[in-house]
Enzyme design. Sequence first.
Site, PDB file in Angstrom:
ATOM      1  N   LYS A  31       0.840  -1.211   0.000  1.00  0.00           N
ATOM      2  CA  LYS A  31       0.000   0.000   0.000  1.00  0.00           C
ATOM      3  C   LYS A  31       0.865   1.247   0.000  1.00  0.00           C
ATOM      4  O   LYS A  31       2.017   1.238   0.456  1.00  0.00           O
ATOM      5  CB  LYS A  31      -0.959   0.031   1.194  1.00  0.00           C
ATOM      6  CG  LYS A  31      -0.322   0.192   2.586  1.00  0.00           C
ATOM      7  CD  LYS A  31      -0.115   1.628   3.059  1.00  0.00           C
ATOM      8  CE  LYS A  31       0.588   1.660   4.404  1.00  0.00           C
ATOM      9  NZ  LYS A  31       1.310   2.783   4.815  1.00  0.00           N
ATOM     10  N   VAL A  62      10.924  -4.546   3.299  1.00  0.00           N
ATOM     11  CA  VAL A  62      10.557  -4.659   4.722  1.00  0.00           C
ATOM     12  C   VAL A  62      10.855  -3.327   5.424  1.00  0.00           C
ATOM     13  O   VAL A  62      11.823  -2.635   5.091  1.00  0.00           O
ATOM     14  CB  VAL A  62      11.355  -5.821   5.360  1.00  0.00           C
ATOM     15  CG1 VAL A  62      11.094  -5.910   6.858  1.00  0.00           C
ATOM     16  CG2 VAL A  62      10.996  -7.139   4.673  1.00  0.00           C
ATOM     17  N   GLY A  81       4.181  -6.572   5.846  1.00  0.00           N
ATOM     18  CA  GLY A  81       3.801  -7.615   6.800  1.00  0.00           C
ATOM     19  C   GLY A  81       2.288  -7.669   6.973  1.00  0.00           C
ATOM     20  O   GLY A  81       1.687  -8.753   6.995  1.00  0.00           O
ATOM     21  N   SER A  82       1.663  -6.503   7.084  1.00  0.00           N
ATOM     22  CA  SER A  82       0.201  -6.444   7.241  1.00  0.00           C
ATOM     23  C   SER A  82      -0.493  -7.085   6.047  1.00  0.00           C
ATOM     24  O   SER A  82      -1.505  -7.785   6.196  1.00  0.00           O
ATOM     25  CB  SER A  82      -0.271  -4.993   7.342  1.00  0.00           C
ATOM     26  OG  SER A  82       0.344  -4.359   8.426  1.00  0.00           O
ATOM     27  N   ASP A  91      -2.736  -1.774   9.956  1.00  0.00           N
ATOM     28  CA  ASP A  91      -2.906  -1.706   8.498  1.00  0.00           C
ATOM     29  C   ASP A  91      -3.553  -2.962   7.921  1.00  0.00           C
ATOM     30  O   ASP A  91      -3.867  -3.000   6.723  1.00  0.00           O
ATOM     31  CB  ASP A  91      -1.544  -1.516   7.806  1.00  0.00           C
ATOM     32  CG  ASP A  91      -1.049  -0.081   7.902  1.00  0.00           C
ATOM     33  OD1 ASP A  91      -1.878   0.820   8.117  1.00  0.00           O
ATOM     34  OD2 ASP A  91       0.164   0.126   7.734  1.00  0.00           O
TER      35      ASP A  91
HETATM   36  P1  ATP Z   1       3.649  -0.381   7.850  1.00  0.00           P
HETATM   37  O1  ATP Z   1       3.637   0.321   6.538  1.00  0.00           O
HETATM   38  O2  ATP Z   1       2.391  -1.185   8.096  1.00  0.00           O
HETATM   39  O3  ATP Z   1       4.091   0.468   9.007  1.00  0.00           O
HETATM   40  P2  ATP Z   1       6.269  -1.450   7.365  1.00  0.00           P
HETATM   41  O4  ATP Z   1       6.440  -1.490   5.878  1.00  0.00           O
HETATM   42  O5  ATP Z   1       6.908  -0.276   8.031  1.00  0.00           O
HETATM   43  O6  ATP Z   1       4.754  -1.549   7.725  1.00  0.00           O
HETATM   44  P3  ATP Z   1       6.705  -4.272   7.596  1.00  0.00           P
HETATM   45  O7  ATP Z   1       7.689  -4.571   6.532  1.00  0.00           O
HETATM   46  O8  ATP Z   1       5.283  -4.589   7.347  1.00  0.00           O
HETATM   47  O9  ATP Z   1       6.889  -2.740   8.011  1.00  0.00           O
HETATM   48  O10 ATP Z   1       7.072  -4.990   8.966  1.00  0.00           O
HETATM   49  C1  ATP Z   1       8.310  -4.867   9.497  1.00  0.00           C
HETATM   50  C2  ATP Z   1       8.484  -5.588  10.831  1.00  0.00           C
HETATM   51  O11 ATP Z   1       7.599  -6.704  10.997  1.00  0.00           O
HETATM   52  C3  ATP Z   1       9.868  -6.161  10.863  1.00  0.00           C
HETATM   53  O12 ATP Z   1      10.326  -5.975  12.180  1.00  0.00           O
HETATM   54  C4  ATP Z   1       9.702  -7.625  10.534  1.00  0.00           C
HETATM   55  O13 ATP Z   1      10.682  -8.433  11.139  1.00  0.00           O
HETATM   56  C5  ATP Z   1       8.327  -7.941  11.094  1.00  0.00           C
HETATM   57  N1  ATP Z   1       7.580  -8.951  10.288  1.00  0.00           N
HETATM   58  C6  ATP Z   1       6.907 -10.000  10.767  1.00  0.00           C
HETATM   59  N2  ATP Z   1       6.322 -10.685   9.788  1.00  0.00           N
HETATM   60  C7  ATP Z   1       6.618 -10.060   8.629  1.00  0.00           C
HETATM   61  C8  ATP Z   1       6.291 -10.289   7.280  1.00  0.00           C
HETATM   62  N3  ATP Z   1       5.520 -11.326   6.893  1.00  0.00           N
HETATM   63  N4  ATP Z   1       6.750  -9.435   6.357  1.00  0.00           N
HETATM   64  C9  ATP Z   1       7.514  -8.364   6.742  1.00  0.00           C
HETATM   65  N5  ATP Z   1       7.865  -8.111   8.006  1.00  0.00           N
HETATM   66  C10 ATP Z   1       7.420  -8.939   8.953  1.00  0.00           C
END
Ligand code: ATP
Length: 284
Positions: free
Chosen positions: A10, A96, A103-104, A137
């Site tokens: 997203k 990530v 992850g969401s 999210d």
């Molecule tokens: P958001 O935009 O919702 O804030 P983000 O992009 O900042 O998310 P993600 O990549 O969704 O962050 O998540 C990062 C954290 O979640 C990391 O600490 C990672 O180790 C943990 N995590 C657990 N499961 C997953 C997964 N399936 N995919 C990515 N990260 C994961």
Amino acid sequence: MSGVEYAYAKLNLALDILGKREDGYHDLRMVMQSIGLADEITVSPRAGAGTEVGTDLPYLPKGDGNIAAKAAAQFFAATGLPPVGLAIGIKKRIPVCAGMAGGSSDGAAVLRVLRRVYAPQLPDYDLEKIGAQVGSDVPFCVRGGTMLAEGRGERLSVLPPLPPCWLVVCKPAFSIPTPELFAKVQVKKLRCHPDVPGMVRALEQKDLEGIARRMYNVFEDVLPRKYQQVFEIKSTLLGLGAMAASMTGSGPTVFGLFREQDEAASAAESLATQYPSVFLCRPV
Ligand code: ATP
């Protein structure tokens, strides 16, 4: 159990913070958009209890710590259905810790698969409520598309789709811890807020120019100096012809909105010479 289920990333076309709540969370108002960049999820039954997660990124949690496993546990807890041992495979395409809900989205994809197999009558709204227990999210990622998300992100209203366009997404090499940015926000001191009602009207009128004009993320206002590269990427995108450029979520990913594929493709090519993760996407 499942073929490949796509878990779409997203972007926040707009992100506003309205206030801090008594429970410590912030009240948000966001226009969220799914894009074609997606993780690939498979879910299969396995002998034994609990969920095992295999991913192509060795540093992601393999068991209960993975958001995909949390979503599965929450699905069985909330529906009261007897828990089934699962093996979940994730091919990560979404960067990530990027502000793209990777992850969401994986968690939401698992919820969709489990609903299809075990609870096909369960309405979207109920699945989104289960998702809200997994992460803020996740509810949006259950249905995706273009939505207004309020509260912590769990109060959703479907919006008209973003008109056809191209998005150039660029994640710099660092990450920004989400709590670090929230801690910096003093709502009354924010200098500028996105015109979310105006953006909703522009979506209704399929007015891409009007949408672009209103793209804004209040986190940019409190971004520490050490993350200035975010602004450099924004300027580069604008210099390369983007109608608008903004950070998504709590960053550090920046995206530019383009009307024409050619212009977007050459902007992506040019950014890719400087930054490690650049994607050319369409809204989905
Ligand atoms: P958001 O935009 O919702 O804030 P983000 O992009 O900042 O998310 P993600 O990549 O969704 O962050 O998540 C990062 C954290 O979640 C990391 O600490 C990672 O180790 C943990 N995590 C657990 N499961 C997953 C997964 N399936 N995919 C990515 N990260 C994961």
